[in-house]
Design an enzyme around this catalytic site. Sequence first.
Site, PDB file in Angstrom:
ATOM      1  CB  CYS A  93      26.354  -0.700  22.742  1.00  0.00           C
ATOM      2  SG  CYS A  93      25.416  -0.813  24.283  1.00  0.00           S
ATOM      3  CG  ASP A 140      20.322   2.122  26.201  1.00  0.00           C
ATOM      4  OD1 ASP A 140      19.253   1.901  26.784  1.00  0.00           O
ATOM      5  OD2 ASP A 140      21.066   3.083  26.484  1.00  0.00           O
ATOM      6  CE  LYS A 199      31.325  10.142  24.443  1.00  0.00           C
ATOM      7  NZ  LYS A 199      29.873  10.143  24.105  1.00  0.00           N
TER       8      LYS A 199
END
Length: 577
Positions: free
Chosen positions: A413, A418, A329
């Site tokens: 991350c 998050d 991605k």
Amino acid sequence: MDEETRHSLECIQANQIFPRKQLIREDENLQVPFLELHGESTEYVGRAEDAIIALSNYRLHIKFKESLVNVPLQLIESVECRDIFQLHLTCKDCKVIRCQFSTFEQCQEWLKRLNNAIRPPAKIEDLFSFAYHAWCMEVYASEKEQHGDLCRPGEHVTSRFKNEVERMGFDMNNAWRISNINEKYKLCGSYPQELIVPAWITDKELESVASFRSWKRIPAVVYRHQSNGAVIARCGQPEVSWWGWRNADDEHLVQSVAKACASDSRSGGSKLSTRNSPRDFPNPGDLSDVDFDSSLSNTSGAESLAIQPQKLLILDARSYAAAVANRAKGGGCECPEYYPNCEVVFMGMANIHSIRRSFQSLRLLCTQMPDPGNWLSALESTKWLHHLSVLLKSALLVVHAVDRDQRPVLAHCSDGWDRTPQIVALAKLLLDPYYRTIEGFQVLVEMEWLDFGHKFADRCGHGENSDDLNERCPVFLQWLDCVHQLQRQFPCSFEFNEAFLVKLVQHTYSCLFGTFLCNNAKERGEKHTQERTCSVWSLLRAGNKAFKNLLYSSQSEAVCILQPSFPDQQKEFGSGD
């Protein structure tokens, strides 16, 4: 405009923009069973079976014979009809509410009313916090009293960045600088406007790094160990992709963080500098470590030789498999070959979809009749405690690196909003007793969660038209649960009590206050939430005795680093979900 005219206009605005709604009583003898807040208007009052039920523009209130339910509408996640006559309400803070009606028609009517009331807002002004603030200002104006400060956060919150740079003792003369490259959020919409970076890194280099990091979330320093100078930095993942892209400026910046720590640890902190652009620093990448150290100080060559940059720890919250999968991605992870003197560790923390499923399983378990023989195994099967354990383990790894090994840490991350704030904020809480005070905890939440763009609107589901359930996840609640676990293990180390955390969870979702609205500081600025809503810190202030931990003792902080214990998962780092 004189004061009286201004107050009159404020009154007109509150009445016209947020008018009270007409009350509909199902029984003429029914009265509103609670004291309404400023700007709150009750729309429906009726009788459930053995209860009085009322719905306002802020809350659902159910008064049973021997108990009471009082829940903000935005705290309700879903409402459904069960057993024909029963409404079943699921809340975002793990509560479940049941209300029985006498007829199917009445149950359906209240189902329709509640589903209309809990829908995400079409525009942000539909949230109750705006009406509450406007009517508060009207009341204060009519009473000619100056209560505006009750709606505002304290000075420690509004001046947090400058205060924290000074408190942590950054060497702003040789090692670090404050870059204004993100002024007016022109570089990254989810980052704060002021960023701490190594002193010799230019804004042009930062622009290049931003092109290589997810959502342009560049490595930025957020904490300095006051004794040894080691720092914690945070960022988004590198956009390596399947093509294996690399960025020389990114590699230089990461190396420079370690080298700035080496300089800062020797020279010690100094007063805050207003310099926001690099001076004529030599390029550390072109110098040996000895030359580099000598160029930034007046120390002797022998003394400089003794101080080498420590090996920087890159802590990737994901598993190695998940990080590699992100390359498809356009993301990925740092290749150790391109980042010399760095160690990359993968923590295996679950993504938001796994955490959401785990929380739903936990909530379901809590609604069922407990089976004493199987309850603990059922709790374990939800994986909630496992996820807390992995988070604590990740934060402890950061603590050991910074405090014991005197190594700088770069945490990320995927996007960096998050799992990254969970790890960084928890590590700072373990490292620094200031963040365990009421004042310091507020600063910690503001800086790591709000300033660095945790998407509260999407994760909590109170953003404009935020209907995508896949974006919802109790990330902040999970972190607060970890804080609660620390409170249990170290009962004398926190100035605030459990009630403080419970109230914070409630108002993360309630939308009574504007603190947790929108997805980032840029959006909050565009919506003028600070001027148009009240601050949750006006409630959770240090002077409120209801939130004070009576066992707290600042003298107990002789051992200021907390070392919590947690269940041994018997797994190596990086082997998680």
